[in-house]
Design a protein around this motif. Structure first.
Motif, PDB file in Angstrom:
ATOM      1  N   PRO A  81       0.693  -0.998  -0.095  1.00  0.00           N
ATOM      2  CA  PRO A  81       0.020   0.040  -0.033  1.00  0.00           C
ATOM      3  C   PRO A  81       0.762   1.335  -0.029  1.00  0.00           C
ATOM      4  N   MET A  82       2.090   1.072   0.553  1.00  0.00           N
ATOM      5  CA  MET A  82       2.976   2.357   0.600  1.00  0.00           C
ATOM      6  C   MET A  82       3.505   2.836  -0.733  1.00  0.00           C
ATOM      7  N   ILE A  83       3.858   1.838  -1.428  1.00  0.00           N
ATOM      8  CA  ILE A  83       4.388   1.846  -2.801  1.00  0.00           C
ATOM      9  C   ILE A  83       3.366   2.204  -3.732  1.00  0.00           C
ATOM     10  N   LYS A  84       2.141   1.674  -3.549  1.00  0.00           N
ATOM     11  CA  LYS A  84       0.899   2.178  -4.503  1.00  0.00           C
ATOM     12  C   LYS A  84       0.835   3.681  -4.162  1.00  0.00           C
ATOM     13  N   ALA A  85       0.581   4.004  -2.909  1.00  0.00           N
ATOM     14  CA  ALA A  85       0.292   5.195  -2.526  1.00  0.00           C
ATOM     15  C   ALA A  85       1.222   6.464  -2.979  1.00  0.00           C
ATOM     16  N   SER A  86       2.674   5.793  -3.350  1.00  0.00           N
ATOM     17  CA  SER A  86       3.616   6.787  -3.653  1.00  0.00           C
ATOM     18  C   SER A  86       3.368   6.970  -5.322  1.00  0.00           C
ATOM     19  N   GLY A  87       2.749   6.155  -5.996  1.00  0.00           N
ATOM     20  CA  GLY A  87       2.492   6.620  -7.303  1.00  0.00           C
ATOM     21  C   GLY A  87       3.020   5.333  -8.215  1.00  0.00           C
ATOM     22  N   CYS A  88       3.361   4.317  -7.676  1.00  0.00           N
ATOM     23  CA  CYS A  88       3.756   3.035  -8.432  1.00  0.00           C
ATOM     24  C   CYS A  88       2.590   2.303  -8.870  1.00  0.00           C
ATOM     25  N   SER A  89       3.048   1.697 -10.210  1.00  0.00           N
ATOM     26  CA  SER A  89       2.009   0.731 -10.763  1.00  0.00           C
ATOM     27  C   SER A  89       2.720  -0.589 -10.757  1.00  0.00           C
ATOM     28  N   HIS A  90       3.769  -0.798 -10.529  1.00  0.00           N
ATOM     29  CA  HIS A  90       4.629  -1.955 -10.619  1.00  0.00           C
ATOM     30  C   HIS A  90       5.396  -2.359  -9.439  1.00  0.00           C
ATOM     31  N   VAL A  91       5.854  -3.573  -9.394  1.00  0.00           N
ATOM     32  CA  VAL A  91       6.844  -3.916  -8.395  1.00  0.00           C
ATOM     33  C   VAL A  91       7.647  -5.235  -8.866  1.00  0.00           C
ATOM     34  N   LEU A  92       8.742  -5.164  -8.682  1.00  0.00           N
ATOM     35  CA  LEU A  92       9.650  -6.513  -9.004  1.00  0.00           C
ATOM     36  C   LEU A  92       9.626  -7.280  -7.943  1.00  0.00           C
ATOM     37  N   VAL A  93       9.176  -8.627  -8.106  1.00  0.00           N
ATOM     38  CA  VAL A  93       9.358  -9.531  -6.560  1.00  0.00           C
ATOM     39  C   VAL A  93      10.149 -10.723  -7.003  1.00  0.00           C
ATOM     40  N   GLY A  94      10.997 -11.068  -6.157  1.00  0.00           N
ATOM     41  CA  GLY A  94      12.086 -12.351  -6.204  1.00  0.00           C
ATOM     42  C   GLY A  94      12.996 -12.121  -7.297  1.00  0.00           C
ATOM     43  N   HIS A  95      13.507 -10.965  -7.314  1.00  0.00           N
ATOM     44  CA  HIS A  95      14.823 -10.824  -8.083  1.00  0.00           C
ATOM     45  C   HIS A  95      16.029 -11.812  -7.456  1.00  0.00           C
ATOM     46  N   SER A  96      16.887 -12.246  -8.393  1.00  0.00           N
ATOM     47  CA  SER A  96      17.766 -13.201  -7.858  1.00  0.00           C
ATOM     48  C   SER A  96      18.610 -12.519  -7.053  1.00  0.00           C
ATOM     49  N   GLU A  97      18.989 -11.289  -7.193  1.00  0.00           N
ATOM     50  CA  GLU A  97      19.700 -10.465  -6.114  1.00  0.00           C
ATOM     51  C   GLU A  97      18.950 -10.605  -4.597  1.00  0.00           C
ATOM     52  N   ARG A  98      17.822 -10.526  -4.608  1.00  0.00           N
ATOM     53  CA  ARG A  98      17.161 -10.596  -3.480  1.00  0.00           C
ATOM     54  C   ARG A  98      17.159 -12.070  -2.847  1.00  0.00           C
ATOM     55  N   ARG A  99      17.088 -13.190  -3.734  1.00  0.00           N
ATOM     56  CA  ARG A  99      17.114 -14.496  -3.535  1.00  0.00           C
ATOM     57  C   ARG A  99      18.424 -14.574  -2.929  1.00  0.00           C
ATOM     58  N   GLN A 100      19.571 -14.062  -3.641  1.00  0.00           N
ATOM     59  CA  GLN A 100      20.875 -14.659  -3.415  1.00  0.00           C
ATOM     60  C   GLN A 100      21.294 -13.978  -1.945  1.00  0.00           C
ATOM     61  N   TYR A 101      21.137 -12.686  -1.842  1.00  0.00           N
ATOM     62  CA  TYR A 101      21.866 -11.813  -0.614  1.00  0.00           C
ATOM     63  C   TYR A 101      20.875 -11.552   0.404  1.00  0.00           C
ATOM     64  N   PHE A 102      19.472 -11.785   0.514  1.00  0.00           N
ATOM     65  CA  PHE A 102      18.270 -11.335   1.115  1.00  0.00           C
ATOM     66  C   PHE A 102      17.571 -12.476   1.660  1.00  0.00           C
ATOM     67  N   ASP A 103      17.895 -13.860   1.393  1.00  0.00           N
ATOM     68  CA  ASP A 103      17.142 -14.971   1.726  1.00  0.00           C
ATOM     69  C   ASP A 103      15.709 -15.260   1.116  1.00  0.00           C
ATOM     70  N   GLU A 104      15.632 -14.559  -0.177  1.00  0.00           N
ATOM     71  CA  GLU A 104      14.269 -14.633  -0.647  1.00  0.00           C
ATOM     72  C   GLU A 104      14.060 -15.976  -1.133  1.00  0.00           C
ATOM     73  N   THR A 105      12.823 -16.636  -0.610  1.00  0.00           N
ATOM     74  CA  THR A 105      12.700 -18.262  -1.027  1.00  0.00           C
ATOM     75  C   THR A 105      11.283 -18.161  -2.130  1.00  0.00           C
ATOM     76  N   ASN A 106      11.021 -19.230  -2.632  1.00  0.00           N
ATOM     77  CA  ASN A 106       9.925 -19.337  -3.396  1.00  0.00           C
ATOM     78  C   ASN A 106       8.646 -18.963  -2.464  1.00  0.00           C
ATOM     79  N   GLU A 107       8.667 -19.473  -1.371  1.00  0.00           N
ATOM     80  CA  GLU A 107       7.535 -19.168  -0.201  1.00  0.00           C
ATOM     81  C   GLU A 107       7.271 -17.597  -0.058  1.00  0.00           C
ATOM     82  N   THR A 108       8.376 -16.845   0.073  1.00  0.00           N
ATOM     83  CA  THR A 108       8.284 -15.359   0.383  1.00  0.00           C
ATOM     84  C   THR A 108       8.016 -14.791  -0.899  1.00  0.00           C
TER      85      THR A 108
END
Ligand code: PEP
Length: 249
Positions: free
Chosen positions: A81-108
């Motif tokens: 909701p914060m991202i939407k309210a700031s005027g964004c239409s899109h968001v990236l999810v699960g970028h490999s750098e998030r998976r590699q450095y920030f413990d992103e998993t398929n579940e998250t």
């Protein structure tokens, strides 16, 4: 016909003044580019500047990540909701750098995708294999697992509102691009997963972007593959001329 999405991921580059300067150059270069959707994903700190600079254009602005709770004691996180309210239409999810450095998993990835949809954002969900997985012939199995344990658990209505980015990890920021045939094979495998889970109509409709060292001089040959419905571009999206040539392939 699937309208291509040409998306830029700025990663942790640029400040607000540099963002404004980018758009001053970029806007006129893509003013006629109606063949595709254009999305730029700056760091959170530049979203306000990017949204202001993109006003009155067809350029969508996206965040690079989101947290799944709407609000709360989660220091450092930013919600849908914060991202939407700031005027964004899109968001990236699960970028490999998030998976590699920030413990992103398929579940998250799934949790974040659902949160993005609930906030009214269009998620671009990233999947892709590592070099060792490709070299041992596991690419399709890895993509199948990322699909089944992640976005394949969305409802059909939810799935209809996402785009997928196939980004082989070994091609990101390395200058090594997948050949157009490799990219098309991976896209076909992903579309096959979509067909099996959501049916032929969903498989025909979903847009699958390719990402991994896309540059002005290789975008045309990649986009010549009918399986590719756009690109997600890191390094080459930081320069207005370079990203405009990619958009206008
Ligand atoms: C990316 O960050 O998603 C990406 C594909 O980076 P690059 O184009 O620099 O390889």
């Amino acid at each position: 016909m699937r309208k291509p999405i040409m998306a830029g991921n700025w990663k942790m580059y640029k400040n607000p003044a540099e963002t404004t300067a980018f758009f001053e150059k970029f806007r006129p270069l893509v003013a006629q580019s109606e063949h595709c959707e254009i999305v730029i994903c700056p760091p959170y700190t530049n979203i306000a500047a990017a949204v202001a600079a993109a006003q009155g254009t067809r350029i969508g602005i996206g965040a690079q990540d989101l947290y799944w709770a709407k609000e709360g004691a989660f220091t450092g996180e930013v919600s849908g909701p914060m991202i939407k309210a700031s005027g964004c239409s899109h968001v990236l999810v699960g970028h490999s750098e998030r998976r590699q450095y920030f413990d992103e998993t398929n579940e998250t990835v799934l949790q974040r995708t659902i949160a993005a949809l609930e906030a009214g954002l269009s998620p671009i969900v990233c999947v892709g294999e590592r070099l060792a997985e490709r070299e041992s012939g596991e690419t399709e199995a890895v993509l199948a697992l990322q699909f089944r344990a992640g976005i394949g658990l969305l409802s059909a209505d939810q799935f209809a509102r996402i785009a997928i980015a196939y980004e082989p990890v070994w091609a990101i920021g390395t200058g090594k691009t997948a050949t157009p045939e490799m990219a098309a094979d991976a896209h076909r495998a992903l579309r096959g997963q979509v067909r099996g889970r959501y049916g032929a109509e969903a498989a025909d409709a979903v847009r699958i972007l390719y990402g991994g060292s896309v540059k002005p001089d290789n975008v045309r040959i990649l986009m010549a593959q009918p399986e590719l419905d756009g690109v997600l571009v890191g390094g080459a999206s930081l320069d207005a001329n370079s990203f405009a040539s990619i958009v206008n392939f």
